[in-house]
Design a protein around this motif. Sequence first.
Motif, PDB file in Angstrom:
ATOM      1  N   MET A 100       0.848  -1.184   0.000  1.00  0.00           N
ATOM      2  CA  MET A 100       0.000   0.000   0.000  1.00  0.00           C
ATOM      3  C   MET A 100       0.888   1.240   0.000  1.00  0.00           C
ATOM      4  N   THR A 101       0.570   2.207  -0.813  1.00  0.00           N
ATOM      5  CA  THR A 101       1.306   3.463  -0.856  1.00  0.00           C
ATOM      6  C   THR A 101       0.381   4.609  -0.487  1.00  0.00           C
ATOM      7  N   GLY A 102       0.934   5.785  -0.428  1.00  0.00           N
ATOM      8  CA  GLY A 102       0.122   6.962  -0.163  1.00  0.00           C
ATOM      9  C   GLY A 102       0.112   7.418   1.279  1.00  0.00           C
ATOM     10  N   PHE A 103       0.861   6.739   2.157  1.00  0.00           N
ATOM     11  CA  PHE A 103       0.934   7.210   3.531  1.00  0.00           C
ATOM     12  C   PHE A 103       1.731   8.507   3.581  1.00  0.00           C
ATOM     13  N   ARG A 104       1.260   9.461   4.381  1.00  0.00           N
ATOM     14  CA  ARG A 104       1.942  10.750   4.504  1.00  0.00           C
ATOM     15  C   ARG A 104       1.745  11.257   5.916  1.00  0.00           C
ATOM     16  N   LEU A 105       2.839  11.555   6.598  1.00  0.00           N
ATOM     17  CA  LEU A 105       2.739  12.139   7.927  1.00  0.00           C
ATOM     18  C   LEU A 105       2.242  13.567   7.783  1.00  0.00           C
ATOM     19  N   SER A 106       1.142  13.889   8.420  1.00  0.00           N
ATOM     20  CA  SER A 106       0.547  15.211   8.313  1.00  0.00           C
ATOM     21  C   SER A 106       1.008  16.128   9.431  1.00  0.00           C
ATOM     22  N   SER A 107       0.948  15.641  10.671  1.00  0.00           N
ATOM     23  CA  SER A 107       1.298  16.478  11.815  1.00  0.00           C
ATOM     24  C   SER A 107       1.754  15.629  12.980  1.00  0.00           C
ATOM     25  N   THR A 108       2.544  16.228  13.823  1.00  0.00           N
ATOM     26  CA  THR A 108       2.811  15.716  15.154  1.00  0.00           C
ATOM     27  C   THR A 108       1.878  16.491  16.066  1.00  0.00           C
ATOM     28  N   VAL A 109       1.143  15.789  16.917  1.00  0.00           N
ATOM     29  CA  VAL A 109       0.120  16.419  17.744  1.00  0.00           C
ATOM     30  C   VAL A 109       0.584  16.469  19.193  1.00  0.00           C
ATOM     31  N   LEU A 110       0.498  17.659  19.785  1.00  0.00           N
ATOM     32  CA  LEU A 110       0.818  17.844  21.196  1.00  0.00           C
ATOM     33  C   LEU A 110      -0.458  18.179  21.952  1.00  0.00           C
ATOM     34  N   ASP A 111      -0.677  17.495  23.054  1.00  0.00           N
ATOM     35  CA  ASP A 111      -1.814  17.791  23.919  1.00  0.00           C
ATOM     36  C   ASP A 111      -1.454  18.954  24.836  1.00  0.00           C
ATOM     37  N   ALA A 112      -2.454  19.761  25.164  1.00  0.00           N
ATOM     38  CA  ALA A 112      -2.229  20.910  26.030  1.00  0.00           C
ATOM     39  C   ALA A 112      -3.556  21.355  26.632  1.00  0.00           C
ATOM     40  N   PRO A 113      -3.526  21.962  27.810  1.00  0.00           N
ATOM     41  CA  PRO A 113      -4.764  22.481  28.372  1.00  0.00           C
ATOM     42  C   PRO A 113      -5.301  23.668  27.571  1.00  0.00           C
ATOM     43  N   ASP A 114      -4.412  24.384  26.882  1.00  0.00           N
ATOM     44  CA  ASP A 114      -4.803  25.528  26.059  1.00  0.00           C
ATOM     45  C   ASP A 114      -4.091  25.421  24.714  1.00  0.00           C
ATOM     46  N   PRO A 115      -4.703  24.731  23.736  1.00  0.00           N
ATOM     47  CA  PRO A 115      -4.024  24.512  22.459  1.00  0.00           C
ATOM     48  C   PRO A 115      -3.683  25.795  21.712  1.00  0.00           C
ATOM     49  N   ARG A 116      -4.516  26.806  21.814  1.00  0.00           N
ATOM     50  CA  ARG A 116      -4.219  28.063  21.119  1.00  0.00           C
ATOM     51  C   ARG A 116      -2.976  28.739  21.703  1.00  0.00           C
ATOM     52  N   ALA A 117      -2.820  28.708  23.009  1.00  0.00           N
ATOM     53  CA  ALA A 117      -1.643  29.320  23.632  1.00  0.00           C
ATOM     54  C   ALA A 117      -0.373  28.577  23.248  1.00  0.00           C
ATOM     55  N   LEU A 118      -0.416  27.250  23.258  1.00  0.00           N
ATOM     56  CA  LEU A 118       0.777  26.487  22.890  1.00  0.00           C
ATOM     57  C   LEU A 118       1.086  26.663  21.406  1.00  0.00           C
ATOM     58  N   ALA A 119       0.061  26.708  20.568  1.00  0.00           N
ATOM     59  CA  ALA A 119       0.275  26.956  19.140  1.00  0.00           C
ATOM     60  C   ALA A 119       0.902  28.325  18.926  1.00  0.00           C
ATOM     61  N   ALA A 120       0.489  29.325  19.679  1.00  0.00           N
ATOM     62  CA  ALA A 120       1.071  30.671  19.544  1.00  0.00           C
ATOM     63  C   ALA A 120       2.565  30.642  19.863  1.00  0.00           C
ATOM     64  N   PHE A 121       2.976  29.867  20.867  1.00  0.00           N
ATOM     65  CA  PHE A 121       4.392  29.728  21.207  1.00  0.00           C
ATOM     66  C   PHE A 121       5.169  29.156  20.015  1.00  0.00           C
ATOM     67  N   TYR A 122       4.719  28.028  19.478  1.00  0.00           N
ATOM     68  CA  TYR A 122       5.441  27.395  18.369  1.00  0.00           C
ATOM     69  C   TYR A 122       5.335  28.192  17.072  1.00  0.00           C
ATOM     70  N   ARG A 123       4.216  28.878  16.856  1.00  0.00           N
ATOM     71  CA  ARG A 123       4.082  29.737  15.674  1.00  0.00           C
ATOM     72  C   ARG A 123       5.166  30.817  15.698  1.00  0.00           C
ATOM     73  N   ALA A 124       5.362  31.437  16.845  1.00  0.00           N
ATOM     74  CA  ALA A 124       6.388  32.480  16.966  1.00  0.00           C
ATOM     75  C   ALA A 124       7.793  31.892  16.917  1.00  0.00           C
ATOM     76  N   LEU A 125       8.000  30.746  17.569  1.00  0.00           N
ATOM     77  CA  LEU A 125       9.333  30.134  17.600  1.00  0.00           C
ATOM     78  C   LEU A 125       9.777  29.696  16.210  1.00  0.00           C
ATOM     79  N   LEU A 126       8.878  29.057  15.459  1.00  0.00           N
ATOM     80  CA  LEU A 126       9.227  28.495  14.147  1.00  0.00           C
ATOM     81  C   LEU A 126       8.902  29.421  12.979  1.00  0.00           C
ATOM     82  N   ASP A 127       8.188  30.504  13.243  1.00  0.00           N
ATOM     83  CA  ASP A 127       7.713  31.411  12.195  1.00  0.00           C
ATOM     84  C   ASP A 127       6.869  30.658  11.169  1.00  0.00           C
TER      85      ASP A 127
END
Length: 134
Positions: A1-28
Amino acid sequence: MTGFRLSSTVLDAPDPRALAAFYRALLDWETRDDEPDWVVLKPRGTGHGAATGLAFQREADHVPPRWPATGGDQQMQAHLDIGVPDLAAGVARAEELGAVQAATQPQDDVRVMLDPAGHPFCLFLDPLGDPTGA
């Protein structure tokens, strides 16, 4: 079977928007999906399905992993390795955004950091990340 593609690594957090804001700024990176319980980031300039990204999901009972773990601690299951062209500047930027250095640093050329939700990630010197090529 082909076509597998890693889409995302998922991190759990009590506030996903706050953690996403950290990584958005860190990684641009940019936000692709933004819901109260689910946020997806991807590198800038990539199509929606073209690049691996980071996702963040709400986990109300999130217990930050302990690094290094000892008996009975919540263990780190995975971590992110992030290359930077200047290690000291990378650490300073991560700290400015809310990360802290872990108490234990096993290598001189890597800095173990903890993001605002307590997930460990490593910063390492990556000359390929330097736009000057130095």
